[in-house]
Write a protein that holds these residues in place. Structure first.
Motif, PDB file in Angstrom:
ATOM      1  N   VAL A  31       0.861  -1.187   0.000  1.00  0.00           N
ATOM      2  CA  VAL A  31       0.000   0.000   0.000  1.00  0.00           C
ATOM      3  C   VAL A  31       0.892   1.230   0.000  1.00  0.00           C
ATOM      4  N   LEU A  32       0.757   2.046  -1.042  1.00  0.00           N
ATOM      5  CA  LEU A  32       1.598   3.232  -1.197  1.00  0.00           C
ATOM      6  C   LEU A  32       0.722   4.474  -1.141  1.00  0.00           C
ATOM      7  N   SER A  33       0.943   5.297  -0.126  1.00  0.00           N
ATOM      8  CA  SER A  33       0.116   6.483   0.088  1.00  0.00           C
ATOM      9  C   SER A  33       0.623   7.649  -0.745  1.00  0.00           C
ATOM     10  N   GLY A  34      -0.007   8.797  -0.564  1.00  0.00           N
ATOM     11  CA  GLY A  34       0.336   9.964  -1.375  1.00  0.00           C
ATOM     12  C   GLY A  34       1.345  10.878  -0.724  1.00  0.00           C
ATOM     13  N   GLY A  35       1.421  12.092  -1.264  1.00  0.00           N
ATOM     14  CA  GLY A  35       2.354  13.065  -0.719  1.00  0.00           C
ATOM     15  C   GLY A  35       3.151  13.804  -1.769  1.00  0.00           C
ATOM     16  N   GLY A  36       2.733  13.741  -3.039  1.00  0.00           N
ATOM     17  CA  GLY A  36       3.451  14.477  -4.079  1.00  0.00           C
ATOM     18  C   GLY A  36       4.896  14.018  -4.185  1.00  0.00           C
ATOM     19  N   ALA A  37       5.814  14.969  -4.169  1.00  0.00           N
ATOM     20  CA  ALA A  37       7.237  14.649  -4.309  1.00  0.00           C
ATOM     21  C   ALA A  37       7.740  13.760  -3.184  1.00  0.00           C
ATOM     22  N   ARG A  38       7.013  13.694  -2.080  1.00  0.00           N
ATOM     23  CA  ARG A  38       7.417  12.829  -0.969  1.00  0.00           C
ATOM     24  C   ARG A  38       7.429  11.350  -1.366  1.00  0.00           C
ATOM     25  N   ALA A  39       6.750  11.006  -2.456  1.00  0.00           N
ATOM     26  CA  ALA A  39       6.721   9.605  -2.882  1.00  0.00           C
ATOM     27  C   ALA A  39       8.118   9.098  -3.227  1.00  0.00           C
ATOM     28  N   ALA A  40       9.077   9.999  -3.387  1.00  0.00           N
ATOM     29  CA  ALA A  40      10.462   9.573  -3.581  1.00  0.00           C
ATOM     30  C   ALA A  40      10.941   8.761  -2.385  1.00  0.00           C
ATOM     31  N   TYR A  41      10.422   9.081  -1.207  1.00  0.00           N
ATOM     32  CA  TYR A  41      10.761   8.337   0.007  1.00  0.00           C
ATOM     33  C   TYR A  41      10.398   6.860  -0.159  1.00  0.00           C
ATOM     34  N   GLN A  42       9.244   6.589  -0.776  1.00  0.00           N
ATOM     35  CA  GLN A  42       8.802   5.212  -0.985  1.00  0.00           C
ATOM     36  C   GLN A  42       9.777   4.442  -1.866  1.00  0.00           C
ATOM     37  N   ALA A  43      10.345   5.125  -2.866  1.00  0.00           N
ATOM     38  CA  ALA A  43      11.305   4.464  -3.751  1.00  0.00           C
ATOM     39  C   ALA A  43      12.516   3.971  -2.961  1.00  0.00           C
ATOM     40  N   GLY A  44      12.953   4.752  -1.973  1.00  0.00           N
ATOM     41  CA  GLY A  44      14.072   4.326  -1.144  1.00  0.00           C
ATOM     42  C   GLY A  44      13.729   3.112  -0.304  1.00  0.00           C
ATOM     43  N   VAL A  45      12.527   3.081   0.267  1.00  0.00           N
ATOM     44  CA  VAL A  45      12.086   1.931   1.061  1.00  0.00           C
ATOM     45  C   VAL A  45      12.018   0.677   0.189  1.00  0.00           C
ATOM     46  N   LEU A  46      11.417   0.810  -0.989  1.00  0.00           N
ATOM     47  CA  LEU A  46      11.271  -0.341  -1.888  1.00  0.00           C
ATOM     48  C   LEU A  46      12.621  -0.844  -2.377  1.00  0.00           C
ATOM     49  N   ARG A  47      13.569   0.089  -2.574  1.00  0.00           N
ATOM     50  CA  ARG A  47      14.886  -0.323  -3.037  1.00  0.00           C
ATOM     51  C   ARG A  47      15.580  -1.190  -1.983  1.00  0.00           C
ATOM     52  N   PHE A  48      15.423  -0.828  -0.709  1.00  0.00           N
ATOM     53  CA  PHE A  48      16.025  -1.655   0.340  1.00  0.00           C
ATOM     54  C   PHE A  48      15.386  -3.034   0.368  1.00  0.00           C
ATOM     55  N   ILE A  49      14.062  -3.088   0.272  1.00  0.00           N
ATOM     56  CA  ILE A  49      13.383  -4.392   0.293  1.00  0.00           C
ATOM     57  C   ILE A  49      13.890  -5.264  -0.848  1.00  0.00           C
ATOM     58  N   ALA A  50      14.051  -4.667  -2.037  1.00  0.00           N
ATOM     59  CA  ALA A  50      14.541  -5.435  -3.186  1.00  0.00           C
ATOM     60  C   ALA A  50      15.979  -5.900  -2.968  1.00  0.00           C
ATOM     61  N   ASP A  51      16.799  -5.067  -2.343  1.00  0.00           N
ATOM     62  CA  ASP A  51      18.192  -5.441  -2.076  1.00  0.00           C
ATOM     63  C   ASP A  51      18.287  -6.554  -1.039  1.00  0.00           C
ATOM     64  N   GLU A  52      17.507  -6.431   0.016  1.00  0.00           N
ATOM     65  CA  GLU A  52      17.622  -7.358   1.143  1.00  0.00           C
ATOM     66  C   GLU A  52      16.821  -8.644   0.943  1.00  0.00           C
ATOM     67  N   PHE A  53      15.715  -8.535   0.187  1.00  0.00           N
ATOM     68  CA  PHE A  53      14.832  -9.689  -0.028  1.00  0.00           C
ATOM     69  C   PHE A  53      14.579  -9.842  -1.530  1.00  0.00           C
ATOM     70  N   PRO A  54      15.551 -10.340  -2.257  1.00  0.00           N
ATOM     71  CA  PRO A  54      15.472 -10.363  -3.723  1.00  0.00           C
ATOM     72  C   PRO A  54      14.329 -11.196  -4.279  1.00  0.00           C
ATOM     73  N   THR A  55      13.777 -12.110  -3.471  1.00  0.00           N
ATOM     74  CA  THR A  55      12.663 -12.925  -3.965  1.00  0.00           C
ATOM     75  C   THR A  55      11.307 -12.365  -3.532  1.00  0.00           C
ATOM     76  N   ALA A  56      11.292 -11.167  -2.953  1.00  0.00           N
ATOM     77  CA  ALA A  56      10.037 -10.579  -2.472  1.00  0.00           C
ATOM     78  C   ALA A  56       9.048 -10.409  -3.619  1.00  0.00           C
ATOM     79  N   GLU A  57       7.787 -10.686  -3.329  1.00  0.00           N
ATOM     80  CA  GLU A  57       6.722 -10.503  -4.305  1.00  0.00           C
ATOM     81  C   GLU A  57       5.535  -9.835  -3.627  1.00  0.00           C
TER      82      GLU A  57
END
Length: 397
Positions: A31-57
């Motif tokens: 679930v990804l909430s709003g916030g305009g340009a703040r959504a860049a923060y979500q990209a950082g969170v998702l990048r860590f999840i992809a790095d740490e849990f490469p099989t995440a779905e």
């Protein structure tokens, strides 16, 4: 062979929603909430999840406002979660205001855009559709999502390969005031609740445009006969679309900093509050506060189920939730980059008194500049890393 595949898909589409309602199917939701340009923060969170849990779905994805850009990017990418998050980080770290909107060049044009007065140059009425023109955003989304005609073809491919179960992009119908969740996926019947409706659709760039359309600032977007705007306007239960779509394990990424009581008691202004302070509080109340409230309700709901024998749950089920939100005040940080604004928006910020408040939250929503968004990506990555143990428990279950 093709006929058998259609039969299996038909059976699956009839059975899985019911099983999910009874808690018999485990579905990860994002679930990804709003916030305009703040959504860049979500990209950082998702990048860590992809790095740490490469099989995440995440078979179930929902996005509202700027979060719909990230949700659609993940759902439309036909490669992998890892590759999709890399693209999101690249987009948010390079985006500029001119990729999102074209601001009026003068105060007179701004006045005409707001009041619908005549344009002295061409002698015509300027329509009251929004302070800025978001045509650049439509072109930008078509480019980064590889959707030259606006159709998000990758969603159908991922549904067919079963990497994706459903995507919902959330908007507000300006004619009826209803929150409309546009759904593409295996759940095709939608839902109806007071002022909340789930509508099956083939999602396009225009659905993203509508979901991200900040009231007054960005123009509303027509979807069929009605006009739609930002889905966060009256979305009281931002977790509900993912739950409707069958998710019972959810990672939700907000963009509002949770201040402590001690921090909250420190005034952001002195003397009479400037318009920027009042405007920021309104935007937070409308767009950013709801996910915290909904999460608190969900935790109480889970606690109540724990008191009941499993046989008495009926159609109810527990929902596992990991809520991630900024460890720093993104609005306060945006004030450091106010000088990056140009044209009418710079005058607008000055007129609202943005420099007279310590946390110009409204500014953080429109500050699409790399210096700011890159910093938010870094904060998101660090915050996710600090929650590694929570993610470990989430994926190990």
């Amino acid at each position: 062979m093709a006929g058998m595949k259609r039969i299996i898909e038909s059976i699956r589409d009839k059975i899985l929603p019911g099983l999910a309602e009874r808690g018999e199917v485990r579905q990860n939701g994002l679930v990804l909430s709003g916030g305009g340009a703040r959504a860049a923060y979500q990209a950082g969170v998702l990048r860590f999840i992809a790095d740490e849990f490469p099989t995440a779905e995440f078979p179930v994805l929902t996005g509202v406002s700027a979060g719909s850009i990230n949700a659609a990017g993940l759902a439309n990418d036909e490669t992998s979660f890892n590759a999709a998050t890399s693209k999101l980080v690249h987009c948010w770290s390079t985006i500029r205001s001119e990729d999102v909107f074209e601001a009026p060049s003068s105060l007179s044009y701004l006045w005409r855009a707001v009041t619908g007065g005549p344009d002295e140059n061409v002698g015509e009425i300027v329509p009251r559709h929004g302070i800025v023109d978001t045509a650049p955003l439509r072109q930008y989304l078509r480019r980064i999502l590889d959707a030259p005609d606006g159709n998000l073809e990758g969603i159908a491919e991922n549904l067919a390969s079963e990497r994706l179960r459903a995507l919902a992009l959330i908007t507000t119908n300006y004619a009826t005031g209803q929150t409309i969740s546009w759904i593409q996926g295996h759940m095709t019947k939608g839902w109806e609740r007071p002022n909340r409706v789930g509508v099956p659709a083939q999602l396009t760039v225009d659905h993203i445009m509508a979901s991200t359309s900040l009231p007054f600032l960005f123009p509303a977007i027509p979807l069929g006969p009605a006009f739609y705007g930002d889905g966060g306007i009256r979305l009281a239960e931002p977790l509900s679309p993912a739950i409707h779509l069958g998710a019972d394990r959810i990672i939700a990424v907000g963009t509002r900093y949770g201040r402590s009581r001690q921090e909250a008691d420190v005034p952001a202004t002195s003397g009479y509050p400037p318009a920027a302070q009042i405007f920021g509080i309104l935007l937070n109340a409308i767009f950013l506060d709801r996910i915290d409230q909904d999460a608190a309700t969900l935790f109480r709901y889970n606690s109540l189920l724990d008191l009941l024998p499993r046989r008495e749950w009926g159609s109810m089920r527990k929902i596992k939730l990991v809520l991630v939100r900024p460890s720093q005040d993104l609005g306060r940080i945006s004030g450091e980059y106010q000088a990056d604004l140009s044209g009418i928006l710079k005058l607008f910020a000055r007129g609202l008194g943005s420099s007279d408040t310590k946390s110009p939250d409204w500014l953080s929503m429109i500050l699409f500049e790399p210096a700011y968004t890159e910093r938010l990506i870094d904060i998101g990555y660090a915050d996710a890393r600090a929650r590694r143990d929570d993610f470990n428990r989430f994926f190990e279950d």
